[in-house]
Write a protein that holds these residues in place. Structure first.
Motif, short mmCIF file in Angstrom:
data_model
loop_
_atom_site.label_atom_id
_atom_site.label_comp_id
_atom_site.label_asym_id
_atom_site.label_seq_id
_atom_site.Cartn_x
_atom_site.Cartn_y
_atom_site.Cartn_z
N MET A 237 47.41 14.70 24.05
CA MET A 237 47.02 14.10 25.33
C MET A 237 47.54 14.93 26.51
SD MET A 237 45.06 11.69 24.44
CE MET A 237 44.75 10.92 26.03
N GLN A 238 48.58 15.72 26.29
CA GLN A 238 49.00 16.64 27.35
C GLN A 238 47.89 17.66 27.65
OE1 GLN A 238 52.73 18.48 26.38
NE2 GLN A 238 53.93 16.66 26.87
N GLY B 267 43.50 19.33 31.50
CA GLY B 267 42.10 19.71 31.60
C GLY B 267 41.67 20.76 30.61
N LYS B 268 42.48 20.99 29.57
CA LYS B 268 42.16 22.01 28.57
C LYS B 268 41.29 21.46 27.45
CE LYS B 268 46.40 24.64 29.41
NZ LYS B 268 47.71 25.05 28.85
N VAL B 269 41.28 20.14 27.31
CA VAL B 269 40.54 19.49 26.22
C VAL B 269 39.84 18.25 26.77
CG1 VAL B 269 40.86 18.06 24.15
CG2 VAL B 269 41.89 20.31 24.25
N ASP B 270 38.63 18.02 26.32
CA ASP B 270 37.92 16.76 26.55
C ASP B 270 37.81 16.08 25.20
OD1 ASP B 270 35.82 14.81 26.70
OD2 ASP B 270 35.09 15.76 28.53
N LEU B 271 38.29 14.85 25.09
CA LEU B 271 38.32 14.15 23.80
C LEU B 271 36.93 14.00 23.18
CD1 LEU B 271 40.92 11.32 24.52
CD2 LEU B 271 41.29 13.40 23.18
N ARG C 224 56.54 21.13 24.01
CA ARG C 224 55.82 20.09 24.76
C ARG C 224 56.51 18.72 24.72
NH1 ARG C 224 50.87 20.55 26.85
NH2 ARG C 224 49.71 22.50 26.60
N LEU C 225 57.21 18.44 23.62
CA LEU C 225 57.77 17.09 23.48
C LEU C 225 59.29 17.08 23.29
CD1 LEU C 225 55.18 15.24 21.18
CD2 LEU C 225 55.31 15.27 23.67
N PHE C 226 59.78 17.72 22.26
CA PHE C 226 61.18 17.53 21.88
C PHE C 226 62.14 17.97 22.98
CE2 PHE C 226 59.68 18.42 17.24
CZ PHE C 226 58.98 17.22 17.23
N GLY D 55 63.84 10.72 32.68
CA GLY D 55 63.10 10.85 33.93
C GLY D 55 61.99 11.88 33.90
N LYS D 56 61.83 12.59 32.79
CA LYS D 56 60.77 13.59 32.69
C LYS D 56 59.43 12.91 32.35
CE LYS D 56 63.28 17.53 32.84
NZ LYS D 56 63.70 18.17 31.60
N ARG D 57 58.38 13.36 33.04
CA ARG D 57 57.06 12.85 32.69
C ARG D 57 56.53 13.64 31.50
NH1 ARG D 57 53.45 9.53 33.71
NH2 ARG D 57 54.41 8.71 35.61
N ILE D 58 56.18 12.93 30.42
CA ILE D 58 55.70 13.58 29.20
C ILE D 58 54.18 13.65 29.21
CG2 ILE D 58 55.75 13.54 26.68
CD1 ILE D 58 58.48 14.09 28.15
N VAL D 59 53.54 12.55 29.50
CA VAL D 59 52.08 12.50 29.69
C VAL D 59 51.80 11.59 30.87
CG1 VAL D 59 51.47 12.94 27.26
CG2 VAL D 59 51.79 10.59 28.04
#
Length: 454
Positions: free
Chosen positions: A67-68, A73-77, A175-177, A251-255
């Motif tokens: 979802m990131q 804008g790199k992927v459209d589901l 991206r996540l950890f 406090g970090k925005r992940i998605v």
């Protein structure tokens, strides 16, 4: 929370599970504890820092990373997978050209898990995509829900790899950890601190008790769909992101909040609504608990199990990691007692059979199978039965017969309860459905779909 260690220890002993780590995130506050031992041979105690295998809970992590890409804008589901993997091909030309990322996230792609042996190298997900050029359809694209244990999320991982230009394991870290501040969560067993890792256990009979699993880790092919290991607190960190519009506790925005809404609100129906829930969203199961929407993500490896429930209406998440099982009745007892103490909604019971139903058994009788799974449905003396054919090696190791017959008790025209034949099992639910040509076309149990073969 009044569910204490003594009560959990009592339940662990009852079910032959060596240890459990349990955590509750309620109104932003975490309560966590661990009971039991990491390994029945070493007797080393489990702690809240013990690392457990999360199994298919991994799919939720992979979905968050994916979802990131949507946010960027790199992927459209709803664009074909071929947009991002130009050579993508399976046996069905229409599926090759049209299957989308959303259908992979939903488990409605229908592609058989026929990816051969892709090895354990860094190119494993690239190989999986190459190896499915002749993979047949279990069902037509988008026709029903049928859980993909490894393949669907491996394809998503390959898209992540191509767009980010790095291995899936590095994508997850970057991206996540790291942004979430996770120091004990890994996507590949070679990165796990073995001194902190729980050992998986299986149980063949209560008299023998749990034994160490013969298979330490799932193959790397299962990475994006089942390879993450974590601690109870770090699982709750992911839960925090899902409950707080994409924000991590640090406090970090992940998605984006919009992506969290999409993950939870974009849904397809599940043929068997009773095992987990009536709908599947993007990397999450949607449950209906007495009219309240609850989200679930679960996982099992060979000897370890993970459970997470998200209750947005009461700003609550509850998670449990174990190195034994799975036993649904164990999870239900622990979670129900904990949720009752919290004053939140609790897990609904399975439905009762309907003795007034009069079914035409001939519509259900037949063989439903896929590679590695065979279910034979037959009628005898006014009762419907399901015979499960076990893999001979599995049956020998577990000291079980290679054919087990269960009674099917109808709940509706398409849903059945399947009572256990062994005290180590729980009641299961089965859907037998899609009577397009008179006879049922599919059998759905434990989220997996099996088409009629004869």
């Amino acid at each position: 929370m009044t569910l204490d260690r003594a009560r959990v220890a009592e339940l662990l002993a009852e079910y032959g599970i060596p240890s459990a780590a349990i955590g509750i995130l309620h109104n932003g506050q975490i309560t966590e504890f661990a009971v039991g031992v990491k390994n029945i041979e070493t007797r080393e105690p489990a702690t809240t820092d013990t690392v457990y295998q999360c199994g298919s809970m991994t799919k939720t992590w992979t979905a968050l990373a994916f979802m990131q890409l949507v946010d960027e804008g790199k992927v459209d589901l709803d664009e074909p997978v071929r947009t991002y993997l130009p050579g993508f091909t399976v046996a069905d030309p229409e599926v090759s050209a049209e299957v989308t990322s959303r259908q992979l996230l939903y488990h409605t792609n229908g592609i058989e898990e026929a990816y051969g042996d892709p090895g354990e190298g860094d190119d494993v997900y690239e190989c999986m995509v190459e190896n499915i050029a002749d993979a047949p359809q279990v069902f037509p694209l988008g026709h029903t829900h049928g859980y993909s244990a490894a393949l669907g999320y491996a394809i998503l991982a390959r898209i992540l790899e191509v767009l980010d230009g790095k291995r899936w394991d590095d994508v997850m870290r970057d991206r996540l950890f790291d942004p979430m501040g996770l120091t004990s969560t890994s996507s590949w067993h070679e990165h796990v601190d073995e001194t902190r890792a729980a050992t998986g256990h299986l149980i063949r009979c209560m008299d023998e008790g749990p034994i160490v699993t013969p298979i330490d880790y799932l193959p790397r092919a299962f990475g994006p769909g089942g390879g993450i290991t974590s601690t109870i607190r770090e699982v709750l960190t992911m839960a925090h992101v899902l409950l707080n519009e994409g924000m991590a506790p640090n406090g970090k925005r992940i998605v984006s909040a919009e992506s969290i809404r999409e993950m939870t609100r974009s849904r397809v129906p599940v043929p068997d609504p009773y095992t987990f829930g009536p709908q599947w969203s993007l990397g999450l199961i949607v449950c209906d608990w007495h009219g309240e929407t609850v989200y679930a993500t679960d996982g099992s490896t060979i000897g370890q199990n993970a459970r997470l429930r998200l209750l947005p209406d009461s700003d609550t998440a509850i998670a449990m990691l174990t190195n034994g099982g799975p036993r649904e009745s164990f999870y239900r007892k622990v979670f129900t007692e904990t949720l009752t103490d919290l004053g939140t909604v609790t897990i609904p019971d399975l439905p009762a059979p309907d003795p007034t139903l009069s079914l035409d058994f001939a519509r259900y009788e037949g063989v439903y199978e896929r590679p590695g799974a065979r279910y034979e449905v037959s009628a005898e003396a006014g009762t419907l039965y399901l015979t499960l054919a076990l893999d001979p090696m599995q049956a020998e190791f577990l000291q079980k017969p290679d054919r087990i017959r269960y009674e099917l008790l109808p709940v509706s025209e398409t849903h059945f309860l399947m009572p256990p034949t062994d005290p180590l099992e729980d009641t299961q639910t089965v859907a037998i459905y899609d009577f397009t040509n008179g006879a049922a076309r599919y059998l759905h149990t434990n989220c997996r779909v099996n088409p009629r073969s004869e």
